[in-house]
Enzyme design. Structure first.
Site, mmCIF file in Angstrom:
data_model
loop_
_atom_site.group_PDB
_atom_site.id
_atom_site.type_symbol
_atom_site.label_atom_id
_atom_site.label_comp_id
_atom_site.label_asym_id
_atom_site.label_seq_id
_atom_site.Cartn_x
_atom_site.Cartn_y
_atom_site.Cartn_z
ATOM 1 N N ASP A 21 0.266 -1.025 0.099
ATOM 2 C CA ASP A 21 -0.037 0.177 -0.484
ATOM 3 C C ASP A 21 1.033 1.704 0.041
ATOM 4 O O ASP A 21 2.366 1.082 0.460
ATOM 5 C CB ASP A 21 -1.029 0.026 1.003
ATOM 6 C CG ASP A 21 -0.463 0.086 2.516
ATOM 7 O OD1 ASP A 21 1.088 -0.761 2.377
ATOM 8 O OD2 ASP A 21 -0.811 0.657 3.259
ATOM 9 N N GLU B 20 -0.078 -1.126 5.699
ATOM 10 C CA GLU B 20 1.274 -0.982 6.347
ATOM 11 C C GLU B 20 1.182 0.727 7.184
ATOM 12 O O GLU B 20 1.290 0.867 7.826
ATOM 13 C CB GLU B 20 2.595 -1.644 5.709
ATOM 14 C CG GLU B 20 3.648 -1.339 7.242
ATOM 15 C CD GLU B 20 4.173 0.611 7.019
ATOM 16 O OE1 GLU B 20 5.285 0.848 7.206
ATOM 17 O OE2 GLU B 20 3.540 1.336 5.585
ATOM 18 N N GLU C 282 12.334 -1.640 3.586
ATOM 19 C CA GLU C 282 11.335 0.220 3.935
ATOM 20 C C GLU C 282 13.037 0.893 3.325
ATOM 21 O O GLU C 282 13.837 -0.186 3.203
ATOM 22 C CB GLU C 282 11.658 0.229 4.948
ATOM 23 C CG GLU C 282 10.201 0.026 5.416
ATOM 24 C CD GLU C 282 8.798 0.830 5.445
ATOM 25 O OE1 GLU C 282 9.085 1.484 4.363
ATOM 26 O OE2 GLU C 282 7.854 -0.012 5.322
#
Length: 382
Positions: A80, A142, A167
């Site tokens: 997302d 998330e 990330e």
């Protein structure tokens, strides 16, 4: 690196909108992204498991595996993105745009693009030489509730030895980070005409007292807790949003404040919640049942890792960078519950996350790809 295939995957991921938001009008399914990843993983010989989240219909997790048994490496990311303000973007957020040696697009570094790096790296490694399982995890939501990662943490048969969450860290390994709480403080008073203040109970005035106590708590947190690994070494408390009342000539009957708190490793969510409740308790005693403390989403605990783990040492060696602590929050504390050594490490800069014109610097593609490929090779092909 097979740049054309890599770029094709990147383009398709960016072109599949997958915004998650607490505001229902902005919230979207991530199903199209999951379908793309499932197709690509199956092409590389992975067995794919797609599950719809129990409490979020239209949101899906994907687990892809190649190789049998426990152990091996899990490469994890969320599918997302945050919402965007179209007026602040110079590019189409859902089209990968190359300009000035940068790749622009919503999710280009936070963090759909990570999957293109991972799949391209795996495609360049000889499957016949693989001797430990490779898993690819793609989660939902998330950016809001982390519900996808929380469900994965309960998976009965997912037992990787190592997990890398991609990330955007500029390929610097992250071994620990703070947690995250978003809390509403709601004051319910008693409205009335402004000409007769005694007949009402002004929620804004009560909130004034609450804020004074919260600022005292903020100083207490700053003075009582400290971890030197962090650039900001203490827990933070931010007064982020406030609204109340409807007219100047009416006594305010309701006022609400939204705060953000970032606990350090070692400071539990329950302890912080108790401190917050204690801070407003005297006001609630004076004005019975006027103050409510409400979690706006499930609190995210801090991620506590170790610089001594084999995964951290390998990541430091391959990246040439010392592992660091960061103030932001990821899915790491949930995925760590699977029993695996866990780090956060991926391409792109966190400075671009949640920003208009989000981009990946193109000169970082090849170095990042080389590190990711070597992490996979040493974990599953050595």
């Amino acid at each position: 690196m097979k740049l054309p295939a890599f770029m094709e995957m990147y383009q398709q991921l960016i072109a599949a909108p997958s915004i998650s938001a607490l505001e229902e009008s902005l919230n979207m399914s991530n199903q199209n992204v999951i379908q793309l990843l499932a197709q690509w993983c199956e092409t590389l010989g992975f067995t794919v498991e797609v599950t719809e989240l129990e409490h979020a219909k239209g949101k899906y997790n994907l687990i892809a595996r190649r190789g049998s048994g426990d152990g091996g490496l899990m490469l994890a990311g969320h599918t997302d993105t945050v919402p965007f303000d179209d007026s602040r973007w110079q590019f189409d957020p859902f089209k990968l745009s190359a300009q000035d040696n940068k790749l622009y697009g919503l999710g280009s570094i936070d963090m759909k693009g990570f999957f293109a790096f991972v799949l391209n790296a795996i495609s360049e490694l000889d499957e016949l030489q693989q001797n430990a399982p490779i898993m690819i995890l793609a989660t939902a939501d998330e950016e809001t509730t982390m519900a996808g990662a929380q469900e994965i943490a309960k998976h009965p048969s997912l037992k990787p030895a190592r997990c890398i969450i991609g990330e955007p860290t500029d390929m610097v390994p992250v071994f620990t980070h703070k947690g995250h709480m978003t809390t509403a403080i709601r004051i319910v008073g008693r409205s009335g005409h402004s000409s007769d203040p005694e007949r009402g109970l002004n929620a804004i005035e009560i909130m004034h007292q609450v804020i004074a106590n919260l600022l005292k708590l903020r100083e207490e947190l700053k003075n009582k807790y400290s971890t030197p690994h962090f650039a900001i070494p203490y827990p933070t408390l931010n007064l982020g949003h406030i609204h109340g009342g409807d007219n100047a000539n009416r006594i305010c009957g309701c006022c609400e404040l939204h705060i953000d708190m970032r606990p350090l490793p070692g400071l539990s969510i329950k302890e912080l919640q108790a401190m917050l409740t204690a801070a407003v308790a005297p006001i609630n005693t004076h004005y019975p049942n006027s103050v409510s403390v409400i979690d706006m989403h499930e609190p995210i605990p801090a991620f506590t890792g170790s610089t001594d783990s084999a995964l951290v040492k390998m990541a430091e060696r391959l990246s040439g960078q010392q592992a660091i602590a960061v103030n932001y929050c990821t899915e790491a504390p949930f995925l760590q519950q699977l029993g695996c050594e866990t780090i956060v490490m991926g391409p792109g800069s966190i400075n671009q996350a949640h920003q208009p014109n989000e981009f990946l610097a193109m000169e970082k593609i090849q170095p990042s790809q080389d590190i990711i490929k070597q992490l996979i090779r040493e974990s599953c092909f050595s």
